[in-house]
Scaffold this motif. Structure first.
Motif, PDB file in Angstrom:
ATOM      1  N   LYS A  57      49.196  56.564  29.072  1.00 16.36           N
ATOM      2  CA  LYS A  57      48.983  56.136  30.443  1.00 16.36           C
ATOM      3  C   LYS A  57      47.667  55.400  30.598  1.00 16.36           C
ATOM      4  O   LYS A  57      47.558  54.437  31.373  1.00 16.36           O
ATOM      5  N   GLN A  58      46.651  55.833  29.870  1.00 18.27           N
ATOM      6  CA  GLN A  58      45.337  55.208  29.966  1.00 18.27           C
ATOM      7  C   GLN A  58      45.310  53.816  29.351  1.00 18.27           C
ATOM      8  O   GLN A  58      44.540  52.961  29.777  1.00 18.27           O
ATOM      9  N   PHE A  59      46.123  53.582  28.329  1.00 15.69           N
ATOM     10  CA  PHE A  59      46.044  52.331  27.587  1.00 15.69           C
ATOM     11  C   PHE A  59      47.151  51.331  27.915  1.00 15.69           C
ATOM     12  O   PHE A  59      47.108  50.213  27.433  1.00 15.69           O
ATOM     13  N   GLU A  60      48.147  51.711  28.685  1.00 12.02           N
ATOM     14  CA  GLU A  60      49.177  50.776  29.105  1.00 12.02           C
ATOM     15  C   GLU A  60      48.981  50.483  30.588  1.00 12.02           C
ATOM     16  O   GLU A  60      49.332  51.295  31.448  1.00 12.02           O
ATOM     17  N   LYS A  61      48.421  49.315  30.876  1.00 12.95           N
ATOM     18  CA  LYS A  61      48.044  48.991  32.246  1.00 12.95           C
ATOM     19  C   LYS A  61      48.540  47.612  32.645  1.00 12.95           C
ATOM     20  O   LYS A  61      48.926  46.793  31.808  1.00 12.95           O
ATOM     21  N   THR A  62      48.501  47.364  33.954  1.00 15.44           N
ATOM     22  CA  THR A  62      48.824  46.050  34.500  1.00 15.44           C
ATOM     23  C   THR A  62      47.602  45.518  35.237  1.00 15.44           C
ATOM     24  O   THR A  62      46.996  46.235  36.037  1.00 15.44           O
ATOM     25  N   HIS A  63      47.223  44.284  34.919  1.00 15.80           N
ATOM     26  CA  HIS A  63      46.073  43.657  35.568  1.00 15.80           C
ATOM     27  C   HIS A  63      46.495  42.359  36.248  1.00 15.80           C
ATOM     28  O   HIS A  63      47.464  41.710  35.836  1.00 15.80           O
ATOM     29  N   ILE A  64      45.732  41.980  37.264  1.00 15.52           N
ATOM     30  CA  ILE A  64      45.973  40.737  37.992  1.00 15.52           C
ATOM     31  C   ILE A  64      44.765  39.824  37.801  1.00 15.52           C
ATOM     32  O   ILE A  64      43.621  40.240  37.994  1.00 15.52           O
ATOM     33  N   LEU A  65      45.032  38.580  37.404  1.00 17.20           N
ATOM     34  CA  LEU A  65      43.987  37.570  37.264  1.00 17.20           C
ATOM     35  C   LEU A  65      44.176  36.516  38.348  1.00 17.20           C
ATOM     36  O   LEU A  65      45.219  35.861  38.416  1.00 17.20           O
ATOM     37  N   LYS A  66      43.179  36.380  39.209  1.00 14.56           N
ATOM     38  CA  LYS A  66      43.172  35.306  40.201  1.00 14.56           C
ATOM     39  C   LYS A  66      42.198  34.238  39.697  1.00 14.56           C
ATOM     40  O   LYS A  66      41.067  34.554  39.310  1.00 14.56           O
ATOM     41  N   PHE A  67      42.631  32.988  39.711  1.00 15.08           N
ATOM     42  CA  PHE A  67      41.797  31.959  39.087  1.00 15.08           C
ATOM     43  C   PHE A  67      41.888  30.628  39.812  1.00 15.08           C
ATOM     44  O   PHE A  67      42.852  30.333  40.520  1.00 15.08           O
ATOM     45  N   ASN A  68      40.844  29.820  39.621  1.00 11.49           N
ATOM     46  CA  ASN A  68      40.863  28.413  39.984  1.00 11.49           C
ATOM     47  C   ASN A  68      40.160  27.655  38.859  1.00 11.49           C
ATOM     48  O   ASN A  68      39.984  28.206  37.765  1.00 11.49           O
ATOM     49  N   LYS A  69      39.756  26.439  39.098  1.00 13.13           N
ATOM     50  CA  LYS A  69      39.160  25.625  38.041  1.00 13.13           C
ATOM     51  C   LYS A  69      37.806  26.146  37.566  1.00 13.13           C
ATOM     52  O   LYS A  69      37.402  25.901  36.435  1.00 13.13           O
ATOM     53  N   GLU A  70      37.100  26.880  38.417  1.00 13.01           N
ATOM     54  CA  GLU A  70      35.723  27.248  38.105  1.00 13.01           C
ATOM     55  C   GLU A  70      35.489  28.743  37.945  1.00 13.01           C
ATOM     56  O   GLU A  70      34.553  29.149  37.255  1.00 13.01           O
ATOM     57  N   ALA A  71      36.304  29.572  38.579  1.00 16.50           N
ATOM     58  CA  ALA A  71      36.023  31.008  38.573  1.00 16.50           C
ATOM     59  C   ALA A  71      37.310  31.808  38.512  1.00 16.50           C
ATOM     60  O   ALA A  71      38.416  31.291  38.726  1.00 16.50           O
ATOM     61  N   SER A  72      37.148  33.106  38.226  1.00 17.12           N
ATOM     62  CA  SER A  72      38.306  34.008  38.181  1.00 17.12           C
ATOM     63  C   SER A  72      37.838  35.430  38.441  1.00 17.12           C
ATOM     64  O   SER A  72      36.651  35.751  38.285  1.00 17.12           O
ATOM     65  N   TYR A  74      39.378  39.456  37.549  1.00 15.74           N
ATOM     66  CA  TYR A  74      40.383  40.220  36.799  1.00 15.74           C
ATOM     67  C   TYR A  74      40.254  41.673  37.205  1.00 15.74           C
ATOM     68  O   TYR A  74      39.178  42.263  37.105  1.00 15.74           O
ATOM     69  N   LYS A  75      41.364  42.258  37.676  1.00 18.15           N
ATOM     70  CA  LYS A  75      41.302  43.604  38.231  1.00 18.15           C
ATOM     71  C   LYS A  75      42.593  44.350  37.943  1.00 18.15           C
ATOM     72  O   LYS A  75      43.678  43.770  37.952  1.00 18.15           O
ATOM     73  N   GLU A  76      42.472  45.662  37.689  1.00 17.11           N
ATOM     74  CA  GLU A  76      43.654  46.489  37.469  1.00 17.11           C
ATOM     75  C   GLU A  76      44.520  46.493  38.725  1.00 17.11           C
ATOM     76  O   GLU A  76      44.014  46.647  39.835  1.00 17.11           O
ATOM     77  N   ASP A  77      45.829  46.332  38.525  1.00 17.34           N
ATOM     78  CA  ASP A  77      46.753  46.232  39.650  1.00 17.34           C
ATOM     79  C   ASP A  77      46.797  47.524  40.456  1.00 17.34           C
ATOM     80  O   ASP A  77      46.835  47.511  41.679  1.00 17.34           O
ATOM     81  N   GLU A  78      46.783  48.643  39.754  1.00 19.26           N
ATOM     82  CA  GLU A  78      46.785  49.941  40.426  1.00 19.26           C
ATOM     83  C   GLU A  78      45.837  50.853  39.685  1.00 19.26           C
ATOM     84  O   GLU A  78      46.088  51.242  38.551  1.00 19.26           O
ATOM     85  N   LYS A  79      44.738  51.212  40.318  1.00 15.84           N
ATOM     86  CA  LYS A  79      43.720  52.022  39.667  1.00 15.84           C
ATOM     87  C   LYS A  79      44.275  53.387  39.300  1.00 15.84           C
ATOM     88  O   LYS A  79      44.834  54.097  40.132  1.00 15.84           O
ATOM     89  N   LEU A  80      44.112  53.756  38.012  1.00 16.25           N
ATOM     90  CA  LEU A  80      44.597  55.051  37.555  1.00 16.25           C
ATOM     91  C   LEU A  80      43.675  56.168  38.002  1.00 16.25           C
ATOM     92  O   LEU A  80      42.468  55.976  38.165  1.00 16.25           O
ATOM     93  N   GLU A  81      44.254  57.346  38.187  1.00 15.84           N
ATOM     94  CA  GLU A  81      43.448  58.504  38.528  1.00 15.84           C
ATOM     95  C   GLU A  81      42.645  58.943  37.313  1.00 15.84           C
ATOM     96  O   GLU A  81      42.965  58.613  36.170  1.00 15.84           O
ATOM     97  N   SER A  82      41.601  59.710  37.550  1.00 17.46           N
ATOM     98  CA  SER A  82      40.803  60.228  36.449  1.00 17.46           C
ATOM     99  C   SER A  82      41.654  61.152  35.597  1.00 17.46           C
ATOM    100  O   SER A  82      42.529  61.858  36.121  1.00 17.46           O
ATOM    101  N   PRO A  83      41.438  61.147  34.273  1.00 15.97           N
ATOM    102  CA  PRO A  83      42.230  62.002  33.389  1.00 15.97           C
ATOM    103  C   PRO A  83      42.161  63.461  33.813  1.00 15.97           C
ATOM    104  O   PRO A  83      41.106  63.966  34.180  1.00 15.97           O
ATOM    105  N   GLN A  84      43.300  64.141  33.779  1.00 17.37           N
ATOM    106  CA  GLN A  84      43.356  65.546  34.145  1.00 17.37           C
ATOM    107  C   GLN A  84      43.256  66.423  32.892  1.00 17.37           C
ATOM    108  O   GLN A  84      43.468  65.965  31.782  1.00 17.37           O
ATOM    109  N   ALA A  85      42.959  67.698  33.110  1.00 16.00           N
ATOM    110  CA  ALA A  85      42.863  68.622  31.987  1.00 16.00           C
ATOM    111  C   ALA A  85      44.226  68.781  31.328  1.00 16.00           C
ATOM    112  O   ALA A  85      45.250  68.864  31.993  1.00 16.00           O
TER     113      ALA A  85
END
Length: 283
Positions: A57-72, A74-85
């Motif tokens: 779960k920690q290593f399989e993620k979806t990210h969104i990249l918003k971009f134009n000619k000069e800048a971008s 990059y952010k996780e699509d859905e922030k995962l909760e902190s790992p549980q015990a």
């Protein structure tokens, strides 16, 4: 002739305006092969399955990249909760000096801002972009509707070799014989000139076209969806929350805190509050 010249100039100006206003949104899927050695002779199957599920779960993620000619950005699509015990109060600590909760990159100004949360604190890493020495190749392949070209580069990465074993029925510990070494790694990227921006997922950028796929050691990032010039204008916001720090200083802070965690949860001490596993995401 004058009329033709005017029309030609207007046409060129219009294309220039469109190029400057070019923007898009790309969705990326990230996967990482796991190479965590566990002493299965002392670990029950239920605990083992829960641990592997947590890692996946920690290593399989979806990210969104918003971009134009000069800048971008990059952010996780859905922030995962902190790992549980997992069991017996044992908890995993995931720390990466390469990753970002939010990564803003401005190639025109040759700088980046990365917002990272680590050890309960938020850091705002501001630094200059490193030059990427990509080697462009002639090999091509199609990714979706886009023709992509292969590019490679090499970099030195730290490889950590360690075992995780079980103490008694519940507590787990990291092997004290953990070894670290530097090795050269070849990174492969596939980019498309059909989307003329020098951006890409995560820390990968600097090619004459949007990067749609990356293979970096155990990590693979693949673009699954692209929307170019959407009706609603793409907003690229630079993160502002957190303690401002350089990349080098952030790495030093993480290294120091990890050493403190090792000392705190040293196997020779009494673990009244449960054991923790440190998993370092290197390279």
């Amino acid at each position: 002739m004058k009329q033709l010249l005017v029309v030609l100039l207007v046409f060129l100006f219009s294309n220039s305006f469109v190029a400057q206003d070019f923007q898009g949104i790309a969705t990326y899927k990230t996967k990482r092969k796991l190479d965590v050695k566990l002493d299965s002779t002392q670990m029950n199957s239920e605990m083992h399955e829960r641990m592997i599920a947590m890692l996946k779960k920690q290593f399989e993620k979806t990210h969104i990249l918003k971009f134009n000619k000069e800048a971008s950005v990059y952010k996780e699509d859905e922030k995962l909760e902190s790992p549980q015990a997992v069991a017996g109060g044992m908890q995993m600590i995931f720390v990466s000096t390469d990753g970002s909760d939010i990564l803003y990159r401005n190639t025109k100004e040759n700088r980046f801002t990365s917002q990272n949360e680590a050890f309960g604190k938020i850091f705002l890493i501001k630094d200059t972009l490193e030059k990427d020495n990509w080697v462009l190749g002639n090999e091509t392949k199609n990714i979706g509707d886009y023709t992509c070209y292969k590019a490679t580069k090499k970099r030195m990465v730290e490889v950590v070799e360690s075992n995780i074993s079980v103490n008694g029925d519940k507590d787990l510990e990291a092997d004290e014989d953990e070894e670290s070494k530097m090795e050269e790694r070849t990174i492969t990227a596939w980019y498309t000139p059909q989307i003329p921006v020098n951006s890409g997922p995560s820390r990968y950028y600097g090619l004459p076209g949007l990067i749609l796929e990356v293979h970096d050691g155990q990590e693979t990032i693949v673009c699954s969806k692209i929307v170019l010039n959407p009706k609603n204008k793409v907003t690229i916001n630079e993160p502002t929350k957190g303690k401002v720090i350089t990349q080098k200083k952030f790495e030093e802070v993480v290294q120091k805190r990890m050493e403190e965690e090792r000392e705190r949860y040293n196997p020779d001490r009494d673990h009244g509050d449960g054991e923790r596993i440190e998993i370092r995401i290197g390279g």
